[in-house]
Scaffold this active site. Sequence first.
Site, PDB file in Angstrom:
ATOM      1  N   SER A  65       0.793  -1.234   0.000  1.00  0.00           N
ATOM      2  CA  SER A  65       0.000   0.000   0.000  1.00  0.00           C
ATOM      3  C   SER A  65       0.821   1.278   0.000  1.00  0.00           C
ATOM      4  O   SER A  65       0.245   2.371  -0.140  1.00  0.00           O
ATOM      5  CB  SER A  65      -0.960   0.004   1.195  1.00  0.00           C
ATOM      6  OG  SER A  65      -2.019  -0.904   0.965  1.00  0.00           O
ATOM      7  N   GLY A 308       2.682  -0.959   3.848  1.00  0.00           N
ATOM      8  CA  GLY A 308       2.133  -1.735   2.753  1.00  0.00           C
ATOM      9  C   GLY A 308       2.226  -3.224   2.960  1.00  0.00           C
ATOM     10  O   GLY A 308       3.318  -3.802   2.928  1.00  0.00           O
ATOM     11  N   ALA A 309       1.087  -3.868   3.187  1.00  0.00           N
ATOM     12  CA  ALA A 309       1.066  -5.324   3.315  1.00  0.00           C
ATOM     13  C   ALA A 309       1.038  -5.962   1.932  1.00  0.00           C
ATOM     14  O   ALA A 309       0.336  -5.505   1.041  1.00  0.00           O
ATOM     15  CB  ALA A 309      -0.153  -5.776   4.116  1.00  0.00           C
ATOM     16  N   SER A 310       1.821  -7.009   1.774  1.00  0.00           N
ATOM     17  CA  SER A 310       1.804  -7.855   0.581  1.00  0.00           C
ATOM     18  C   SER A 310       1.687  -9.292   1.076  1.00  0.00           C
ATOM     19  O   SER A 310       1.741  -9.524   2.291  1.00  0.00           O
ATOM     20  CB  SER A 310       3.082  -7.642  -0.234  1.00  0.00           C
ATOM     21  OG  SER A 310       4.240  -7.829   0.565  1.00  0.00           O
ATOM     22  N   GLY A 312       2.526 -12.025   2.814  1.00  0.00           N
ATOM     23  CA  GLY A 312       3.621 -12.470   3.665  1.00  0.00           C
ATOM     24  C   GLY A 312       4.715 -11.460   3.882  1.00  0.00           C
ATOM     25  O   GLY A 312       5.805 -11.812   4.349  1.00  0.00           O
TER      26      GLY A 312
END
Length: 474
Positions: A65, A308-310, A312
């Site tokens: 994000s 920003g989560a992706s 894992g």
Amino acid sequence: MNTIALHTVETHFREQIAAACESGEVPGFVAGVHHAGEQIIVAHGTANLATGAPMLEDTGFLFGSVTKVLTTTLVMRQVERGRIGLDSPVVAHLPEFALAVPDAADKILVRHLLSHTNGIDADLYFPDAKGRDALKAYVDGLASGCGTLFEPGERLSYSNGGMIVAGRLLEVVTGLPFADLLARDVYAPVGMKDSSTSAEQAILRSTAVGHFPDPETGLLRPTNMFTLPETWGPAGGTPIGTVADLLAFGRTHLAGGVAPSGTRVLSAESVALMRQVSYDMDSPNVPPMGLGWVLYPFGDTTVLAMSGASPGGVSLLCVVPEHDLVFAAFGNTPGALMLQDRLLCRLLTDHLGVALPTLVTGVREDVDLTPYVGTYRSDQLRIDVSIVDGQLEERTTYEPADESQERIFTEFAGGTTSAPPQRYVPIRPGLFAPAGYPMEVFDGYLRLLLVSFHDVRDGRARYRNAGGRLTRRT
């Protein structure tokens, strides 16, 4: 902070990051700081446990994000050119935009997309489309499956959907696919030479993958899904780059829109507008929102930030204009946010002299819990709140719309969509902390772990907020 102090930061970062990697907290981690013309980047651990590839200073990773600030920058470039109006209805530029609630989309302004005040209820909407029409497919799907949480401009709720609509708006206005526009108007002028938007491009160089705890062994394992679908590109699904690239982007905003190369990417007026408060919920767990940036108050110092989560992994970009500093980091497990918070807080306090005020002083025993009991929902998510042993207990249930949505979300969450019940203790009326955490944890970035309830009417709260996202009482 002078060069000697920045060397001290580098030493501290190396010690903290090495300790976290060697303890198993995170497989690999990379972080960088730019300050007053000096820059450090530190990396340690493993980028991919399946291959043993090391995490290097120039290892790439998914921005997640953090991309939302890049997308906002792209929109502001078109605003400067007079091709998009911030206060124009989105449908004036994007007639195809509609929601499941009749006429609801007509009220949403471009500004609402960038400030997360649009009310689009699509935070877990994952259509699986590829290619040139991926964002068009996302917007087309909103009309049949996604409604609203509130009237535009009425409230604040972190909005993946809003940013994706902004990405499609950019495609229609410029005639370019989002990925091409991002490369032309941000990557190139900023000097983000190692950034890309696809796994096919990322595989040509060192790139980290995410990891999740295995539910059976507890050991970390690589993710089964590298990126989210292409439909999520503008919200953070596909852009990939390095810490040096993020530092260059942060420096561009630090310098009033001028990239390290000397190229002007944004006007100083646009950069300032992105930093202005667009909405403030006046709740410790929900920092004020600008355009793209979240405006974290650390005492009298404002940190422009976005994490920003992706699948894992988690990235973080922070810009501190008052101290001429940029901080960027990535760790390849969801828990890496804890290490990022420790490094950021230490950077602010020990090396910048920023005093962090205490946000949470302790548990309140006199808070009436009954207004918050009930069921709260948003797109494909249900939260049941009850009172157990004098605390609030929340049970979260994922309710997938179809098999495709379930498959994508399950992979994004690491193979499981259920979680044990979570207990919360009252801090003040309407504000709760997860039980068992030391209260000082919430003074930093991890204030997002607090849960708040809003708009109490007739003894019942209408909204719940966690992680900046609203759910509405049903």
